[in-house]
Structures are given as C-alpha cells and as structure tokens.
Design an enzyme around this catalytic site. Structure first.
Site, short mmCIF file in Angstrom:
data_model
loop_
_atom_site.label_atom_id
_atom_site.label_comp_id
_atom_site.label_asym_id
_atom_site.label_seq_id
_atom_site.Cartn_x
_atom_site.Cartn_y
_atom_site.Cartn_z
N LEU A 1 112.86 152.92 26.48
CA LEU A 1 112.42 154.29 26.72
C LEU A 1 111.01 154.18 27.26
O LEU A 1 110.19 153.44 26.69
CB LEU A 1 112.43 155.11 25.43
CG LEU A 1 113.79 155.39 24.78
CD1 LEU A 1 113.60 156.17 23.48
CD2 LEU A 1 114.70 156.16 25.72
N ASP A 2 110.70 154.87 28.34
CA ASP A 2 109.35 154.74 28.87
C ASP A 2 108.33 155.38 27.91
O ASP A 2 108.69 156.02 26.92
CB ASP A 2 109.23 155.32 30.29
CG ASP A 2 109.46 156.82 30.36
OD1 ASP A 2 109.06 157.53 29.42
OD2 ASP A 2 110.03 157.29 31.36
N LYS A 3 107.07 155.19 28.22
CA LYS A 3 106.00 155.57 27.29
C LYS A 3 106.06 157.04 26.90
O LYS A 3 105.78 157.40 25.75
CB LYS A 3 104.64 155.24 27.92
CG LYS A 3 103.47 155.46 26.98
CD LYS A 3 102.16 154.97 27.59
CE LYS A 3 101.75 155.80 28.78
NZ LYS A 3 100.38 155.46 29.25
N THR B 1 108.77 159.09 27.07
CA THR B 1 110.07 159.54 26.57
C THR B 1 110.16 159.31 25.06
O THR B 1 109.76 158.27 24.56
CB THR B 1 111.21 158.79 27.28
OG1 THR B 1 111.13 159.04 28.68
CG2 THR B 1 112.57 159.27 26.78
#
Length: 250
Positions: free
Chosen positions: A114-116, A118
């Site tokens: 999960l990106d930063k 999200t």
C-alpha cells in the site's frame, strides 16, 4: 549412508516445507532445490522433497543451517504516511514499527504493498510460500477499496469502468464498482484483483478525477473490522485455513 525417515507422528514436516518456512523460497522452488541436490540433512544430501524432518535435524542450504520459523499471520490497519516495507533507508516509519519488538524480529514481511498515503488492510506473515501464492496474479485474490473522490462520479463513468477500460499498460477490468453511499456519489467502493501499481488512482485519473482518500477495506475476504488505525491482530485458525484454501484450489 542413508538417513532414517522420521515417522509422521514425530511432529515432523516435509523437507521442502521446512525450507519454505525458513524464508528461502516457495515450497515449489524448495522442492527443485532438494531434487537438484542443494540441500543436506544432518550432513547428507537428500533429494526427496517429501523427506520428513524434525526440530532435531540440521537442514542446510549453501552451507547455512535453516531454522523453520513458526508461521505468523497478522492483519494490520495501516495508517497514512507509514511505509509498507520492512526497513527504510531514510529512517521513515514502517509497518513493522507498529508491531511489538518480539514480532519485529520474527521475519515478518507484508504481502503486497500500500503506498504511503493509502490506508487500510495489510497482511503480514513469515510464511514465504503462502505470501508468494497470495501475491501471484494467477490466484486472482480480490481486494476491495473505498475511494473518496474530489467530486461526484456520474453513473455514466461507473458504467465505463464496469465494462473495462484501457490504460497505458493494458486493459483493466474491475470485479465490482458501486457507490458507497446513496446520498453522495463522491464515495465509491471498487473491487478488483489486479495488483498493478497505483491502479485505483490511474483508473479515476483517466476520467479526470482526483483520489482524495484511498482505503483498502478487504483483502481475500479479510477485513479490519474492530481495528482502529494502527492496530493489528493475529488471524484466527479459520482465517488462515481459508487463505490456504485459496492457494490449494488453483
């Protein structure tokens, strides 16, 4: 010289499973390593992946003794601005920093990313074999996200997305897409099995929408119900069994 085969009742496991639980590779790849003669048990080369070993045996690969870790399965409700990795060169907080020190040294790693920015459900484990299967596209593990857009999404756009759209890296087809609330079309719930980078944001960007907030609310049937942001829990035996059943059905 031959090694005596352990009886199944002696709390033994197969050699390829032992290698996978030690984090070397998946069970399938471990079986190939064994068959090619890369693995020794108590100093003797064993070429049978199904050979059973116990905690009393010394299993070595490339002259390194392998210790099979006890499998751990954790679901975490990831907050914003936390990095989905085991370590960060810039010293930023990672998902492992949210866990007790005793778990940080258990060989845990996240399945997928999960990106930063999200938030939401993240699965962590030290079961390398399960992780590889869960992350592989062929298993089509469904992920469900709740998306907050910068403005209401017309039904026409929803229909376009349902039919499938072409992005720069190919066609994307979602499993489901619906409004999260009847009275506000700015909130959309979308389910898909694609693991392509930034896929949700790119889908809506194609129609000139900006994703203000993105939360993964489900992964392979798991949810973060009862977990506040930053909290975690161990999976139940039933949940672990269900995950392994996904792998075994393919």
């Amino acid at each position: 010289m031959e090694l005596k085969q352990h009886n199944i009742s002696m709390q033994s496991i197969t050699l390829n499973k032992h290698i996978a639980q030690a984090g070397v590779c998946s069970r399938r790849k471990a079986a190939l390593l064994v068959q090619e003669g890369w693995v020794r048990v108590n100093g003797i080369i064993i070429k049978d992946p199904g050979f059973r070993v116990t905690s009393n045996d010394i299993v070595a690969y490339q002259k390194r003794a392998l210790v099979a870790e006890k499998p751990i399965y954790i679901v975490l409700n990831k907050p914003r601005r936390i990095i989905t990795t085991c370590a960060d060169e810039q010293g930023r907080a990672t998902v492992l920093d949210l866990l007790p020190e005793s778990l940080q040294s258990s060989g845990l790693f996240p399945i997928g990313r999960l990106d930063k920015e999200t938030t939401g459900l993240l699965l962590l484990t030290n079961d390398g074999a399960l992780a590889q299967h869960m992350a592989h596209p062929r298993y089509k593990v469904q992920k469900i996200y709740q998306v907050t857009l910068d403005r209401p999404v017309p039904e026409e756009v929803m229909q376009y997305i349902r039919r499938g759209i072409r992005l720069e890296d190919g066609m994307i087809r979602v499993d489901t897409i619906e409004y999260a609330y009847q009275d506000d079309a700015s909130y959309v719930r979308i389910g898909l099995h694609s693991g392509k980078n930034q896929i949700i944001k790119r889908i809506f960007k194609k129609f000139n929408f900006w994703v203000k907030k993105l939360e993964r609310i489900s992964y392979a049937g798991l949810s973060t119900k009862g977990l506040a942001s930053g909290e975690w829990r161990h999976l139940t035996k039933y949940e672990v069994s269900a995950l392994k059943k996904i792998r075994n059905t393919m």
